[in-house]
Motif scaffolding. Sequence first.
Motif, PDB file in Angstrom:
ATOM      1  N   VAL A  36       0.872  -1.173   0.000  1.00  0.00           N
ATOM      2  CA  VAL A  36       0.000   0.000   0.000  1.00  0.00           C
ATOM      3  C   VAL A  36       0.912   1.227   0.000  1.00  0.00           C
ATOM      4  O   VAL A  36       1.955   1.243   0.666  1.00  0.00           O
ATOM      5  N   ASP A  37       0.538   2.240  -0.769  1.00  0.00           N
ATOM      6  CA  ASP A  37       1.395   3.421  -0.889  1.00  0.00           C
ATOM      7  C   ASP A  37       1.634   4.098   0.455  1.00  0.00           C
ATOM      8  O   ASP A  37       2.701   4.680   0.685  1.00  0.00           O
ATOM      9  N   ARG A  38       0.647   4.011   1.336  1.00  0.00           N
ATOM     10  CA  ARG A  38       0.768   4.549   2.697  1.00  0.00           C
ATOM     11  C   ARG A  38      -0.341   3.909   3.516  1.00  0.00           C
ATOM     12  O   ARG A  38      -1.484   3.845   3.069  1.00  0.00           O
ATOM     13  N   PRO A  39      -0.025   3.394   4.713  1.00  0.00           N
ATOM     14  CA  PRO A  39      -1.100   2.813   5.530  1.00  0.00           C
ATOM     15  C   PRO A  39      -2.228   3.815   5.739  1.00  0.00           C
ATOM     16  O   PRO A  39      -1.993   5.019   5.846  1.00  0.00           O
ATOM     17  N   HIS A 148     -16.215   0.769   6.598  1.00  0.00           N
ATOM     18  CA  HIS A 148     -16.678  -0.607   6.798  1.00  0.00           C
ATOM     19  C   HIS A 148     -15.514  -1.600   6.727  1.00  0.00           C
ATOM     20  O   HIS A 148     -15.499  -2.606   7.454  1.00  0.00           O
ATOM     21  N   LYS A 149     -14.540  -1.355   5.864  1.00  0.00           N
ATOM     22  CA  LYS A 149     -13.372  -2.240   5.769  1.00  0.00           C
ATOM     23  C   LYS A 149     -12.599  -2.255   7.085  1.00  0.00           C
ATOM     24  O   LYS A 149     -12.086  -3.288   7.508  1.00  0.00           O
ATOM     25  N   ILE A 150     -12.522  -1.072   7.720  1.00  0.00           N
ATOM     26  CA  ILE A 150     -11.838  -0.991   9.012  1.00  0.00           C
ATOM     27  C   ILE A 150     -12.641  -1.717  10.083  1.00  0.00           C
ATOM     28  O   ILE A 150     -12.106  -2.493  10.872  1.00  0.00           O
ATOM     29  N   LEU A 151     -13.944  -1.456  10.094  1.00  0.00           N
ATOM     30  CA  LEU A 151     -14.808  -2.018  11.140  1.00  0.00           C
ATOM     31  C   LEU A 151     -14.997  -3.523  11.024  1.00  0.00           C
ATOM     32  O   LEU A 151     -15.423  -4.173  11.977  1.00  0.00           O
ATOM     33  N   ASN A 152     -14.660  -4.095   9.857  1.00  0.00           N
ATOM     34  CA  ASN A 152     -14.834  -5.538   9.680  1.00  0.00           C
ATOM     35  C   ASN A 152     -13.808  -6.363  10.454  1.00  0.00           C
ATOM     36  O   ASN A 152     -13.994  -7.559  10.671  1.00  0.00           O
ATOM     37  N   GLY A 225       6.088   5.397  15.236  1.00  0.00           N
ATOM     38  CA  GLY A 225       4.660   5.488  15.539  1.00  0.00           C
ATOM     39  C   GLY A 225       3.956   4.194  15.208  1.00  0.00           C
ATOM     40  O   GLY A 225       4.551   3.116  15.255  1.00  0.00           O
ATOM     41  N   ILE A 226       2.680   4.310  14.859  1.00  0.00           N
ATOM     42  CA  ILE A 226       1.887   3.123  14.531  1.00  0.00           C
ATOM     43  C   ILE A 226       1.279   3.246  13.140  1.00  0.00           C
ATOM     44  O   ILE A 226       1.042   4.351  12.646  1.00  0.00           O
ATOM     45  N   GLY A 227       1.053   2.113  12.526  1.00  0.00           N
ATOM     46  CA  GLY A 227       0.372   2.061  11.243  1.00  0.00           C
ATOM     47  C   GLY A 227      -0.805   1.107  11.324  1.00  0.00           C
ATOM     48  O   GLY A 227      -0.809   0.171  12.125  1.00  0.00           O
ATOM     49  N   PHE A 228      -1.794   1.365  10.505  1.00  0.00           N
ATOM     50  CA  PHE A 228      -2.958   0.477  10.435  1.00  0.00           C
ATOM     51  C   PHE A 228      -3.509   0.544   9.026  1.00  0.00           C
ATOM     52  O   PHE A 228      -3.698   1.633   8.468  1.00  0.00           O
ATOM     53  N   ASP A 229      -3.749  -0.607   8.451  1.00  0.00           N
ATOM     54  CA  ASP A 229      -4.374  -0.691   7.136  1.00  0.00           C
ATOM     55  C   ASP A 229      -5.185  -1.980   7.089  1.00  0.00           C
ATOM     56  O   ASP A 229      -4.686  -3.042   7.491  1.00  0.00           O
ATOM     57  N   PRO A 230      -6.448  -1.909   6.662  1.00  0.00           N
ATOM     58  CA  PRO A 230      -7.301  -3.106   6.702  1.00  0.00           C
ATOM     59  C   PRO A 230      -6.705  -4.316   6.004  1.00  0.00           C
ATOM     60  O   PRO A 230      -6.817  -5.438   6.511  1.00  0.00           O
TER      61      PRO A 230
END
Length: 538
Positions: A36-39, A148-152, A225-230
């Motif tokens: 992914v280009d950036r989380p 929704h992708k995050i919440l899944n 720091g932290i990263g998050f990506d579905p």
Amino acid sequence: MDADEGVEVKQSRIPGAGKGLFARRAFSPGDTIVAVDRPLVTELEIDRMLDTCSWCCQREATNPTERTMAASMGLPSGSTKIKSCTGCQRVGYCSKACQAKAWKREHKYECKIIGVKDRPDLPPGVRGAIKILGCLKADPDSEIVRVHKILNLWPAGDPKGLDEVSTRDKKKFDDFQLLGHAAWHYCGNPKIDGLDPQSISIGLLSNIMNNAFNLSSPLDSVNLGIGFDPLICSANHSCDPNASLAFNQPRQEIRALKTIKAGEEIFIQYVEATDPFNVRQVELKDTYLFTCQCSKCKKGASQETDRFLKQPEELGPEHHKLADKLASKHESRLSKFMVPGGDVEAQRRVAAMQAEAYSVLENEQTALDEVREAIQMCISSKLWSWARQPIPQLCRRLLALYIESGSIYQTFRLGIKLHVEILPALYPQEFYPDRLINAWVVSTVINVLCGAAHEELYQELAQGGLDLRLIYFGFLFYVHEHTPLMFGPNTPFGRVIDSTYRQIMAGVSIPEADIKEKIQATWPSLEALAHNVTISSL
């Protein structure tokens, strides 16, 4: 085929687990599985917000000694300049281009919120949720798909997920509720037709904080720091992973460590997979709220990561008093480091020593002498090998402290110890991130030692059969050959490596094959020096 088209998210085969990431085609070691280009969420730690670019995560070395050292090594931190946002004065950027990207995508939704005078700096997860809520509020029709992708993901994606969090860790559940509500409140208590923004905020915060991965530059050991990506976060954990995360500031990738067949599940490590069994189990349960049942953990505390050089009962009497004192100091943590079987008192003493060593490791403010003392304690006990955790992690911390203090020769000696003796025992892949990063540090330090300021030391080593210039080429070739398999050429790390390689080779008239032949002849001298490095000599 795009990197993310080679995978799919579906139900994991791990008992009790939710969804996982699966390969739709075969991958070879070093292949990019996901990129992914950036989380989606890229949030700096509070103490990094003003010295690191909030968009691309390039850091400015603000310590004069570190900055000089970084500049001499060709590291971006030696030349990067961070300028604060004129609006909030809470975050910074390395360029107008990064600032423009950040503003368009996310910063416009948080600038006025975090810029309120006397408002304390908000935690990374809250800032991430604020930005997502801001995007949702501004354009609910298009952003709801992303939300929704995050919440899944678990826990919010499971109808009973948050209830399970409450049962397993009530404090964590309360934190999720409090911080999620705070994000919604800071956004101005938004109301969106057909949606419940407050519940969404709690779900976003819960999933971000429970699935986030750490971000750090491959060029140094600083936690950014932290990263998050579905998509990235759909990959489950294993203590015997077949893939690894690679952060290329700001691009995030998953790279294959082993051959992966089509249909296989892709596993990364959430915690240090070379830690002892009990340490991994406790950290995974405390942080991610699950008990690991991977193939490695099913074998219990019987793997190489758990073995001492001798039995705990053989700990010398000179260490008994220290261990008993440490047992009182770390009483509440001893269970995390106990190894089943044997004499309980002996196990308790060794657990106390492990607790002390890990305590030093976990303290980011630990001084150089404290790290050396922790290593000395373990090595002198004759229970730990140099390759048993937490010695390797302590050595990497000590290496970073040596670099910061400008201790060139100590950095060199510890670096070759890691390269020759420690890291290969832990990570068989030559392109493993830790091995590449360490080799790069060693190469740049050797380059400094070859300069006029260290002529006397250079000659002394030469008389002992160690040609530093040849050794430098050995490390340079190693990094240049293996970097494409983990970080790729068009990345901050890859560009530094390739630029250095081209610059050096442009001034060399000898064929590379001839240089490699000479390297092979002198390498045993380097290995002998590495094996002779002791903690007392560092």
